[in-house]
Each structure stands twice: as structure tokens, then as C-alpha cells.
Design a protein around this motif. Structure first.
Motif, mmCIF file in Angstrom:
data_model
loop_
_atom_site.group_PDB
_atom_site.id
_atom_site.type_symbol
_atom_site.label_atom_id
_atom_site.label_comp_id
_atom_site.label_asym_id
_atom_site.label_seq_id
_atom_site.Cartn_x
_atom_site.Cartn_y
_atom_site.Cartn_z
ATOM 1 N N ILE A 1 22.652 38.343 -30.758
ATOM 2 C CA ILE A 1 23.021 37.648 -31.998
ATOM 3 C C ILE A 1 23.622 36.285 -31.678
ATOM 4 O O ILE A 1 23.308 35.279 -32.321
ATOM 5 N N LEU B 1 30.659 39.149 -38.909
ATOM 6 C CA LEU B 1 29.889 40.289 -38.419
ATOM 7 C C LEU B 1 30.772 41.532 -38.414
ATOM 8 O O LEU B 1 32.003 41.449 -38.368
ATOM 9 N N VAL C 1 26.083 45.531 -37.572
ATOM 10 C CA VAL C 1 25.288 46.066 -36.462
ATOM 11 C C VAL C 1 25.472 47.576 -36.420
ATOM 12 O O VAL C 1 26.597 48.067 -36.274
ATOM 13 N N ALA D 1 17.763 37.063 -37.894
ATOM 14 C CA ALA D 1 18.597 38.152 -37.376
ATOM 15 C C ALA D 1 18.067 39.517 -37.770
ATOM 16 O O ALA D 1 18.271 40.497 -37.048
ATOM 17 N N ARG D 2 17.357 39.598 -38.892
ATOM 18 C CA ARG D 2 16.872 40.920 -39.316
ATOM 19 C C ARG D 2 15.829 41.477 -38.355
ATOM 20 O O ARG D 2 15.529 42.672 -38.397
ATOM 21 N N CYS E 1 20.390 45.233 -36.591
ATOM 22 C CA CYS E 1 21.046 44.262 -37.487
ATOM 23 C C CYS E 1 20.747 44.572 -38.948
ATOM 24 O O CYS E 1 19.579 44.651 -39.351
ATOM 25 N N LEU F 1 26.530 40.032 -41.713
ATOM 26 C CA LEU F 1 25.668 40.836 -40.843
ATOM 27 C C LEU F 1 26.468 42.018 -40.308
ATOM 28 O O LEU F 1 27.645 41.871 -39.958
#
Length: 887
Positions: free
Chosen positions: A169, A138, A158, A190-191, A196, A156
Motif C-alpha cells: 500500500i 487505514l 486491510v 488499491a482495490r 484491501c 482503506l
């Protein structure tokens, strides 16, 4: 990594046992995350965002956030040589064994350091090369608003505030682990979390970066744009009052309190002023609680109020007045960063003047009024000169002014205006400032995404150097004027990557392979490594510095900061017309969009009836304070002090001297001698770290220490002779002078719980007021030769037996005046073998003192800290020393 502590530089940084570090039982947590900062420990531990995330995650009983930093090159080589993966600090768990590895991306020059940490952890760089056995990678931070050059490396990213997003998350990670969901299924879920960004859900387009189709294209119609995450109410979010206290010095070694987030001044160059909107302030009562608890729990001796524009905090006078009184009684200094011209009232100036007048920093950004209007820096020359005149009247003699070069429409006349403005500032001092110094700090302008100047050209590297050279020529003959400048090489690279696309990911990878690391450090930056990587990838760095067509899409259009494109274009047009825009906090809404177009606003109103319009504390003013607080018009913009250019953060240090409060901090009530053990992980503390550690332990224990006089008051404490790093002791002592009476038993009861692992209080007794810790003339050590390297141990034993029979052992001792030869054998009063690999060494330091470890390695150079254990058993002075001589 713990086995390598004796070999690592600054080993205390790898202990993970600092005060307030969080340790949990791995069997009792469901998700483990490593918060990774791609720079050195001393930089990462200064980053407030990391402290906030650490607290937010660890507040959940079933989540555990640990820390990881980019080790220096020397330490990295030790890891590679020993085939040891990079690990977390708290539990020494390899990063590859974590569920999540979350990087803080605070600037573009840290990109290769991300790959550096992944490489040391044995984790594949690109998301497409990782599988279920690897942690999720991330990223978060300001650069996420255009992280396309790093997108292929992350699962991913943020965008926006992370203290709510990251726990969400991790909760999703927990659910996916429980339900046996795949990584692909996790990313699909997560989308739906606001903020995100899943890079793999956007196609990068062809390799030809000159084609508009290189702009990421969404693969899902319902996921075409990522909206930033907004924390609507700062006061409702739990702020960390138990911040980790580093053992050793770090870049910003202080208690940092975020008093506000966001800025609406509208400086057109400032990315942070756009992406961190809207303005949100913490309530005064909440800040009072945070400050009180945080000072109690950390023991820091400096307090800093942080925000993009601290001077705009609506209750700054009240906040400073309350905090000043509290900190004065603790001998805690206060810092007010990011001040604007006119944002500090005379009342606060008088309080500052009564404490300590260090250099103060202001940021006009441009020398001419015309150019300040272009960038919407709403300050006038008259206001700036009035401000500096007030400062000089109150005794200041040093002022630093921040400027940028290369701003849109800048001419050589604007460069001359920088020098002229500095001269005018110097003139406001009159004859008052005897040692006057005006410092101009110059940073090249970098157009940033999500700002009105995102379409503008960045001047070339050669032109940057020309303008810097012209300024140096203009400043050179001027007395009392000093010019400092940001490295143009750094700004050049920052410009390439801040508005880059995914094609630059290959450049990052190749630059890493060429050794381009720690590029934000002047002594580590290798521009040629980066340029070589660009050539090998067939890319022209200057192409990324070009002006952009407002009608064409941009590589970051799919990341929404909440600011309307139409607003940015209008501000760009006004800039080129030389027209300014007011601050919406003190006038009508300007329609930027952040308060009216985000989904967060709609959801929050539905759930709570609140909205995210700029929040101020105007109803919390303290009686007797002047109205309109925080309406000043100057200061630094940019979270982390970047000003959108990579510059420093203006800051004022407000230290005080004793004798200015309700009690005299220099008073001497009584003195106490503390006897303690220094074993286990504590052997890795240097003497400087030990001194700071004891001071902070005293502060947390509520011990009223006596302080010295002068500009830099220090606690009145003394220690015995410093031990080498890595050497333990069963008995050390220090003497502390107190300004309020306290019994030995009370001090021990208060101090013992505050001591870190390995430091154990063994006794406390009264001492003379002028007493000092003993400096023994004889010191006895136990040297244990470990069996990790049997041939070395055998050779060491042979050498010691030979040394025992000698009368002379010449040794060149290095001193400040050069080198002089001494007889090393004469430093040993006795040498006894307790068994085959343990020696008892009694040193005689009556004539000469030499670091005991230095003497041991002089006799047995094949030994290292890793193959020995050296512990001081006792020190002899006074009558005990006389008996040792007679014996």
C-alpha cells in the motif's frame, strides 16, 4: 509535543528514543506512515502485531513508520490547552502531516478512541470530509472482518495478514505521489491489492437497519467481495528481532516471538480460529536464530512464545528444551501462553516444575461435556482431571479455569456443571497442595462474525447478570474456589458492535462526543454514554443481539475470511446436534475452503509451486522426544487472548531461581562502580525506569550480572538517592555485582554503546563486593529560572530572596504515618544567586530528606518544570561532607 514533556504524565513514553526505535532522515524517505494504536502506550507497546508492522515498513529504506498512541485524558487536555496536535513519537511530527495514518483495530471497544486520536490530530472523522491535504486513514486487525460500524471513518481497511499488504500500500502511495494521482485514483488502484477493502466502493443502503438492503452493496461488479490477505510461509517473512524496548513498564513487558499463526481446532465460538486460518509454523532453526538475536538486541528478561494455540506447535518440546537451556543461563524466564490440556509433555512439565510453579491456566470453556461438544471443545473431563492431577503432583497449588456463559443451548444445569468441574479439579490435588486455589474466570459469550455461531442470539444484559449472580451464589460457600468475571457491560457493547452495520457509525461519533473513551478499561467504561448515543440515533442495542436468519445476507458478507458459508452452516448444524468435528491437521480435509478457494493459493502455486495447506514441523523432531507432540486438546483460542468473548489470555510464567544451571547465577565475582550523567531526554526517566533500563543495557552488553536468590531473582545493583522526574544530574553512580570477572575498562566499553540518549558513562572503577552506591548527606543543585513566564520568574526571585533571610519556614511533610511539620529552611546549607535568574542550592539532608523539587515548589509555588531547569551538580558524603560542614 516535545516542549510539553515537563507537563505530561509519564513523559518517558513520549521521548521516542527507546532502544531499537527507528529514526530516519525525513528528507531521505518518500513515504511516512504513523502506526496508530487507539489505546494507551503501555497497551500498544504490548501488541506484537504493531511490532511486526513497524519492522516490515522500516525495512524499506524509503519508507518510515513511526508510532502514535492514544494519550491519557490528562495529557490530551494539556495538548488541547496548548493547541498542540497529537504527534508521532520518533520525530514529533503532527499526525496530520503524515502520508498515512494506519490504525490497529484489535477489538470493538476501541472505536471511539480512533476518533479521539483523529480529533487530537485535527483530522476530520469521515473519509468524505477529508481531502488531498489529509493523510490516508487505514485500518487493520481482527475486527476488519466486520468493521462496518467504523467504515465511514476509513479510506482503506486491510483484512488478514498485514506485513506484506502494508508495504504494498505504501509503495502505491509513493507511486501516486510521484505521478500526481488523486486520492480517488489511489483507491481505485488499491482495490487490486489482495486484502484491501475500500468502504466507499460499497453503498451502505438506507438508514432503516431492519431492512436487508442495509447490507453494503458493491458499486463495481468486479469488486463485490474482498478476499483476506494470507502470508503463506511464516519462516519466509522477516520477524523483528530488534523489537523496541520500552523505558517504563507496559502490560506485557517481554520479548514476544510468534511461533505459529492460525488454528484448526475448530472451536465454534472462536473468531480468531476461523479468520487466521490456515495453520503456519515457523521452522525450529529459524526460531533458534530469532530467539538468539532478539535476546541479544533487546535485553528482555522474559521470553514468550505466542500463537493461537501454543500447545499445538508440532515441536513444542524441542523448542522449549532448546530455549530453556539458553534462557536459564541468562536468567530469562519463559512463558507458554494458550496451552491446551495434554499439550505439554511430562518432560516439559518436569522442566517447569524445576523452575517456578506459578498459577497455570486451562480453558475448558464449558462445565459440562454436552456443552463442550456443542462448541467443539474436544476435551474430556477425564483428560482435564488427569492434567491437573499431574500438575498438582509436580507441586502446583493454583489453577485458573476459563469458562464462558451464554453459549448456545446453555441451561442452568450447565452453570452448575462449572462449579462441579472446579470441585473435581480441586479434588485431584488430594492432600498435596497446602494452599490450593482454583479460580474460575467467567466471560459472557459474544457471537462473532465469520464463525458458526454468527447467526446465534446473544443473551441480554439482564440475563447475563442473572447467570453471573447464580454462579456467584453457587461459588460463595465453596472453600478454595474463587470466581472472577468479565464485566457484562463490556460484553454487551462488544456484542452490539461486533455484528453491527454502518448505522452504528453515528453512534460511535455521538458516544465520543459524550466522552465515551477507553471503554475497555473498567474504570473508564460509561455504558450510559453509549446507550444515550443509541437512543439519540433511534437505534435499539438489543436488536443487534438478536438471532440472525441464515437465509438473509449479513453486513459482513462482502469480507471473505476464506471460510465457506456452507462450512459454517454445517458446523452450526453439528453444534445444535451436539456432534464434534476433528482437527484437519491430524485427519482429512474438512472442506472449510481456506486452503482451496483463495486467489493467494493459486498465485503462490503458479509462482513457487507451494500451497498453503497447514504446515507443521513434523520432520524436525529432536531425537529422544515423545512422538505426537502438540496433540493436546485444551487451551485458549483467540489472537490477543479474546476467546471470541473479550476474555484474558491464559499464560504460564516459568521463572527460575539461581543455582540451577551450569553456572551459579548468584555467584559474586567482582563489583564495579559506574559513574554516569543523566541529562537531556534522560531527565524524564523515573528511578524505576532507570533501574530497568540499566538491567537491560547490561543484558544487551553481555554483562554477566549476579542475581539474588528466591522466587523473584533480581540483579544485584544499587543506586544513589533517586532523582525527581525532570531533574538532571552531572554525576550519579550505581554499583553492579557480577558473577563472572570483568575489568572496569571492559564493562565501560561494552555498556557505553547501549546507553540511551542523555545517559553517558563517565567512569567505571572497582568496588567492594558488598559495596553500595553512596547516599550523599549534602546535595548541590543549580536552579535556572527560565524566561518563558517573566512575571513568574520575577515573583520567584523575590520569594527566594525573602526565604534566604528566614530562620524558620514551617512545612507539613507527608509520610506514610500521616503529616509532620519540619523546618524547610534547615534543609538548605547555602543559597547563592549566581545571577538574576540562576541559584546554587546546597541541601543538607543529615536530619531530614525531602525531594528537592518539593522544597523548591514549597518556596516558589508559581514555578513549574516547564519554567525551570534543575540540575544536580554534586553530592557530598564522607570527608567531603565533613569539609562542607566545617566550611
Amino acid at each position: 509535543m516535545r516542549d510539553l514533556l515537563p507537563l505530561l504524565p509519564r513523559p518517558s513514553q513520549y521521548l521516542g528514543t527507546e532502544p531499537n526505535a527507528v529514526h530516519k532522515d525525513p528528507t531521505q524517505v518518500r513515504v511516512r506512515a504513523a502506526l496508530a494504536f487507539p489505546d494507551l502506550y503501555e497497551v500498544g507497546m504490548s501488541y506484537l502485531g504493531g511490532r511486526i508492522l513497524y519492522h516490515a515498513v522500516n525495512a524499506h529504506p524509503e519508507f518510515w513508520a513511526e508510532r502514535a498512541f492514544a494519550p491519557p485524558l490528562e495529557a490530551a487536555q494539556i495538548l488541547r490547552d496548548s493547541k498542540t496536535p497529537l504527534s508521532t513519537l520518533e520525530s514529533a511530527t503532527p499526525l496530520g502531516d503524515m502520508d498515512v495514518l494506519a490504525f490497529s483495530l484489535t477489538h470493538e471497544l476501541c472505536y471511539t478512541n480512533v476518533l479521539y486520536m483523529l480529533d487530537l490530530a485535527g483530522i476530520p472523522f469521515r473519509s468524505e470530509d477529508r481531502d488531498e491535504s489529509h493523510p490516508l486513514i487505514l485500518g487493520g486487525g481482527g475486527v476488519v472482518f466486520n468493521a462496518e460500524p467504523m467504515a465511514p471513518f476509513f479510506d482503506l481497511l486491510v483484512a488478514g495478514d498485514g506485513e506484506e499488504a502494508l508495504p504494498e500500500i505504501l509503495a502505491l502511495v509513493d507511486r501516486c505521489k510521484t505521478q500526481g494521482m488523486s486520492r480517488a485514483e489511489f483507491l481505485q488502484a488499491a482495490r487490486n491489492i489482495t486484502g484491501c477493502y475500500v468502504p466507499s466502493f460499497f453503498a451502505a443502503g438506507p438508514e432503516d437497519v431492519a431492512s436487508p438492503s442495509s447490507v453494503p452493496q458493491p458499486l463495481y461488479a468486479d469488486y463485490a467481495q474482498v478476499e483476506k490477505r494470507i502470508l503463506p510461509d511464516l519462516s519466509a517473512a522477516d520477524f523483528p528481532t530488534n523489537q523496541i524496548v520500552p523505558f517504563g513498564p507496559v502490560v506485557h513487558d517481554r520479548l514476544s516471538i510468534e511461533i505459529a499463526r492460525g488454528c484448526t481446532r475448530g472451536c465454534r465460538f472462536c473468531q480468531a480460529g476461523m479468520i487466521y486460518r490456515p495453520v503456519r509454523e515457523r521452522r525450529l532453526d529459524e526460531l533458534d536464530r530469532i530467539i538468539q538475536q532478539a535476546l541479544d538486541r533487546t535485553g528482555f528478561d522474559e521470553l514468550s512464545f505466542l500463537s493461537l494455540s501454543t500447545g499445538d506447535f508440532s515441536c513444542l518440546d524441542a523448542l522449549f528444551q532448546r530455549s530453556h537451556a539458553r534462557c536459564r543461563d541468562r536468567q530469562v524466564s519463559v512463558s507458554l501462553p494458550s496451552l491446551r490440556v495434554g499439550s505439554v509433555s511430562g518432560q516439559v512439565m518436569d522442566m517447569i516444575a524445576g523452575i517456578r510453579r506459578t498459577g497455570i491456566t486451562l480453558a475448558p470453556e464449558a462445565g459440562s461435556q454436552r456443552l463442550r461438544d456443542v462448541i467443539n471443545k474436544n476435551i474430556t473431563e477425564e483428560a482435564l482431571l488427569d492434567h491437573t492431577r499431574e500438575l498438582f503432583t509436580r507441586g502446583w497449588s493454583a489453577v485458573k479455569l476459563y469458562f464462558m456463559i451464554g453459549l448456545p443451548t446453555e441451561t442452568d444445569e450447565d452453570l452448575q456443571a462449572i462449579v462441579d468441574l472446579c470441585l473435581k479439579v480441586a479434588a485431584t490435588a488430594g492432600e498435596r497442595a497446602k494452599r490450593l486455589q482454583i479460580t474460575a474466570s467467567i466471560s459472557p459469550f459474544v457471537p462473532k462474525p465469520q464463525t458458526p455461531f454468527q447467526w446465534e442470539e446473544q443473551i441480554s444484559f439482564e440475563e447475563t447478570r442473572r447467570r453471573l449472580n447464580r454462579l456467584r451464589d453457587l461459588f460463595r460457600p465453596r472453600k478454595r474456589l474463587v470466581m472472577r468475571w468479565h464485566m457484562p457491560e463490556m460484553s454487551y457493547l462488544e456484542g452490539v458492535f461486533s455484528r453491527g452495520d454502518r448505522a452504528l457509525a453515528d453512534v460511535v461519533e455521538r458516544a465520543f462526543a459524550k466522552g465515551a473513551l477507553f471503554s475497555s478499561w473498567a474504570d473508564s467504561l460509561s455504558l450510559e454514554s453509549w446507550l444515550g448515543a443509541m437512543r439519540e440515533c433511534g437505534l435499539d442495542p438489543d436488536w443487534y443481539l438478536r438471532a440472525r436468519d441464515p437465509e438473509q445476507p449479513l453486513p459482513w458478507d462482502h469480507i471473505s475470511s476464506g471460510i465457506r458459508r456452507s462450512f459454517l452452516l454445517r458446523e452450526r448444524r453439528l453444534a445444535l446436534e451436539g456432534r464434534t468435528t476433528s482437527d484437519c491437521r491430524h485427519g482429512k480435509c474438512l472442506g472449510c475452503g481456506v486452503c482451496t478457494t483463495t486467489k493467494v493459493k493459486t498465485a503462490l502455486r503458479r509462482q513457487t509451486g507451494l500451497d498453503i495447506r497447514p504446515r507443521v514441523n513434523q520432520d524436525e523432531q529432536v531425537g529422544g522426544l515423545p512422538p505426537g507432540l502438540g496433540d493436546g486438546t485444551d487451551g485458549s483460542d483467540g489472537l490477543n487472548g479474546k476467546n471470541g468473548t473479550g476474555g484474558e489470555q491464559p499464560e504460564e510464567d516459568l521463572d527460575r531461581t539461581p543455582g540451577q544451571g551450569p553456572e551459579d547465577l548468584g555467584a559474586k565475582a567482582n563489583a564495579l562502580r559506574i559513574v554516569y550523567r543523566k541529562l537531556g531526554p534522560a531527565v524524564y526517566f523515573s528511578q524505576l525506569e532507570l533501574t530497568r533500563l540499566f538491567e537491560r543495557c547490561m543484558r544487551r552488553a553481555g554483562v554477566a550480572m549476579s542475581f539474588s536468590q528466591g522466587f523473584h531473582p533480581m540483579p544485584r545493583m544499587s543506586f544513589g538517592r533517586a532523582l525527581p522526574v525532570g531533574v538532571g544530574s552531572v554525576r550519579e553512580e550505581m554499583v553492579i555485582v557480577l558473577r563472572a570477572p570483568m575489568s572496569a575498562a571492559d564493562l565501560r566499553a561494552r555498556l557505553a554503546p547501549e546507553m540511551p540518549r542523555g545517559l553517558e558513562i563517565r567512569g567505571v572503577e572497582n568496588a567492594p563486593l558488598n559495596g553500595r552506591a553512596d547516599q550523599p548527606v549534602f546535595e548541590e543543585y543549580l536552579l535556572h529560572l527560565l524566561d518563558r513566564d517573566a512575571p513568574s520568574v520575577t515573583e520567584a526571585v523575590t520569594r527566594w530572596r525573602s526565604f534566604l533571610s528566614m530562620d524558620q519556614f514551617p512545612f507539613a511533610r507527608k509520610t506514610k504515618r500521616g503529616s509532620r511539620e519540619i523546618n524547610l529552611r534547615a534543609l538548605f546549607r547555602s543559597i547563592r544567586f549566581l545571577d538574576v535568574n540562576r541559584l546554587r542550592l546546597l541541601f543538607d539532608f543529615r536530619e531530614d530528606y525531602l525531594n528537592p523539587w518539593t522544597t523548591i515548589t514549597a518556596v516558589t509555588p508559581e514555578l513549574s518544570f516547564r519554567s525551570t531547569r534543575l540540575i544536580k551538580i554534586r553530592g557530598l558524603s564522607g570527608d567531603a561532607a565533613k569539609r562542607a560542614v566545617s566550611g
